[in-house]
Design an enzyme around this catalytic site. Structure first.
Site, PDB file in Angstrom:
ATOM      1  N   ARG A 170       0.807  -1.055  -0.047  1.00 38.15           N
ATOM      2  CA  ARG A 170      -0.026  -0.194  -0.001  1.00 38.15           C
ATOM      3  C   ARG A 170       0.975   1.084  -0.016  1.00 38.15           C
ATOM      4  O   ARG A 170       1.777   1.282   0.972  1.00 38.15           O
ATOM      5  CB  ARG A 170      -0.931  -0.194   1.184  1.00 38.15           C
ATOM      6  N   ARG A 178       1.887   1.472  10.281  1.00 39.50           N
ATOM      7  CA  ARG A 178       1.281   1.750   8.945  1.00 39.50           C
ATOM      8  C   ARG A 178       2.333   1.700   7.970  1.00 39.50           C
ATOM      9  O   ARG A 178       3.219   2.489   8.012  1.00 39.50           O
ATOM     10  CB  ARG A 178       0.775   3.204   8.932  1.00 39.50           C
ATOM     11  N   GLU A 227      -7.451  -0.056  14.539  1.00 37.40           N
ATOM     12  CA  GLU A 227      -8.059  -0.862  13.280  1.00 37.40           C
ATOM     13  C   GLU A 227      -6.816  -2.039  13.235  1.00 37.40           C
ATOM     14  O   GLU A 227      -5.876  -1.771  12.763  1.00 37.40           O
ATOM     15  CB  GLU A 227      -8.256  -0.259  12.292  1.00 37.40           C
ATOM     16  N   SER A 274     -11.024  -5.844   9.390  1.00 37.72           N
ATOM     17  CA  SER A 274     -12.281  -4.882   8.795  1.00 37.72           C
ATOM     18  C   SER A 274     -13.038  -5.963   8.128  1.00 37.72           C
ATOM     19  O   SER A 274     -12.472  -6.660   7.037  1.00 37.72           O
ATOM     20  CB  SER A 274     -11.623  -4.086   7.806  1.00 37.72           C
ATOM     21  N   ARG A 318       1.259  -5.105  12.160  1.00 42.44           N
ATOM     22  CA  ARG A 318       0.420  -4.281  13.128  1.00 42.44           C
ATOM     23  C   ARG A 318      -0.127  -5.114  14.151  1.00 42.44           C
ATOM     24  O   ARG A 318      -0.047  -4.651  15.368  1.00 42.44           O
ATOM     25  CB  ARG A 318      -0.671  -3.486  12.338  1.00 42.44           C
TER      26      ARG A 318
END
Length: 420
Positions: free
Chosen positions: A258, A273, A347, A350, A388
């Site tokens: 990403r 991140r 988070e 999801s 993460r």
RNA sequence: GGAGGGCUCGCAUAGUGGCCGAGUGCGGCGGUCUUGAAAACCGCUUCAGGUUUACCCCUGACGUGGGUUCGAAUCCCACGCCCUCCGCCA
């Protein structure tokens, strides 16, 4: 993507969906263009029918008749060619619009602009009270020699990391746990390709619209997928599945890429991140039945919660608001896991139900027992995404001496060790 | 990167200008027969768009896109993909 017929028949519903999701979608233009395409299609069909008719008459005609038929064919062909060109450009234009059509969100989703409007619907565990000053994961990992950020950046630049020694094993243990949990539930394990053609990303719904977030290798005209969902959707795309083979449950494992351009300057420290990470993703294709996909949604969510409970990580399940869930989602629940160093939940998972919005783009269909072909429903949820989750794990389970207590569920993957 | 071969209905194949959206075999589905099964026999068996309550009907698709022709699975051009061999390589 929505069916143009659905939009035509539900103009206000679609308009409302665009409004609550905060997306720009011109319903009226789309419907008008849809009508134009329909009209042109009828004309082209008729032109082609005539073309056939002329060809069929040709053999039984005398030379004079043939000359006349040639002339008629020529005139028809010119008209047909013009209509075809217009039809094709209109179709392309319509598809572009339809790709930006919002899915109709669940009526139970909080209406709001974004993340701030999400609602916590349940919580598990309580943040631990430390009797020493806990380190954040960066300090902890570096203290143990479990990660090297600085040197990794020499190679990969910003947001780079290199896990080392025990952290490597711990990361693998997390993924092994996720795969085992899913395998027990009859998920099919797939290690998917991460190189993705444009069509695969359009099929999943990442293109157009999220191009900035995706790495693109221009020279080879391929993208780097941000999730195994891309590979799984791509593999199922443009196929008609026998209904008896549904539901299809996949556990996709892949490296994910990403660009994180929209979050420049955010979460720049450590593993929170990053541009490249490892993820086990749950992905389900089921019948086009809102009750069935709702049951799957609950189940996918429960599986992730079960994993987190096993890892003894406090977490919250969040009902995502209409403005946060994104264009294609019917319903989305994030799971936020406790990070002591941040003094908040962040988070880590999801869970999304897309109804047939994604299947329609990717052409994922099934033939029902009565022979009728339907677009399927698709769902996805994170099972484990590292680093993460790894960061959350070491932060929550660190001890005063810098060691990390291993939750019982992970010990089988770490030679039985209770402490690292 | 070099050389050659190939892409037709789930699979295997037939089809070199109109009788082909497409034959045959296998597989699948339904039926007859049977206590049940097998065998045999009969029938069905791609997808998309338009129209329609539905049936019907119309149109498109033989890897993709263009061209030739009154007419293309069939002829021509370009591209894509697959396979084999050589080279390189985890």
């Amino acid at each position: 993507m929505l069916d143009i017929k659905f939009i035509r028949d539900n103009v206000e519903v679609v308009r409302k969906a665009a409004e609550v999701k905060g997306v720009d979608f011109d319903v009226d233009t789309t419907v008008a263009l849809g009508d134009k395409v329909r009209q042109l299609q009828t004309e082209v069909d008729e032109g082609q029918r005539l073309r056939r008719e002329i060809a069929e008459q040709f053999k039984g005609s005398d030379p004079a008749g043939r000359e006349e038929l040639r002339a008629r064919a020529k005139a028809n062909d010119e008209q047909l060619k013009a209509n075809r060109a217009e039809l094709e450009s209109s179709r392309t234009e319509l598809r572009e619009l339809l790709l930006r059509a919002p899915n109709i969100p669940w009526s139970g989703a909080p209406v709001g602009d974004g993340e701030a409007d999400n609602v916590v619907i349940r919580q598990w565990g309580t943040p631990r009270e430390f009797d020493f000053t806990p380190l954040d994961h960066v300090d902890l990992l570096e203290k143990r020699g479990w990660a090297d950020f600085e040197r990794a950046r020499k190679t990969a630049g910003d947001r780079a990391y290199a896990l080392k020694t025990q952290a490597v094993l711990l990361e693998r243990a997390l993924h092994s746990l996720a795969l085992d949990v899913l395998m027990e539930q009859d998920f099919e394990l797939v290690s998917v390709p991460v190189l993705a053609q444009r069509e695969a990303l359009v099929g999943t719904g990442f293109l157009p619209g999220h191009a900035d977030e995706i790495y693109f290798l221009e020279r080879d005209n391929v993208f780097l997928a941000g999730t195994a969902e891309v590979g799984l959707v791509g593999m199922a795309s443009n196929e008609v599945i026998d209904a008896r083979q549904l539901p299809k449950q996949f556990a996709g494992i892949s490296t994910c890429f990403r660009r994180e351009v929209g979050s420049a300057g955010r979460d720049v420290r450590g593993l929170l991140r990053v541009h490249q990470f490892e993820k086990v993703e749950q992905f389900v294709i089921c019948r086009n039945d809102v009750e069935e996909s709702a049951r799957w949604h609950a189940r996918l969510l429960d599986t992730s919660e079960t994993i987190l409970r096993g890892l003894e990580l406090p977490h919250q399940v969040v009902e995502c608001s209409t403005g946060d869930m994104g264009l294609g989602k019917f319903r989305m629940n994030d799971i936020n896991t406790w990070f002591p160093s941040l003094d908040t939940y962040r988070e880590t998972h999801s869970c999304s139900t897309l109804h047939d919005w994604q299947a329609r783009r990717a052409g994922i269909r099934y033939k029902d027992t009565d022979g009728v072909i339907h677009f399927a429903h698709t769902l996805n949820n994170t099972a484990v995404a590292t680093p993460r989750l790894l960061a959350a794990l070491v932060e929550n389970h660190q001890q005063a001496d810098g060691t990390v207590a291993v939750p019982a569920v992970l010990r089988p993957y770490l030679g039985g060790r209770a402490i690292l």
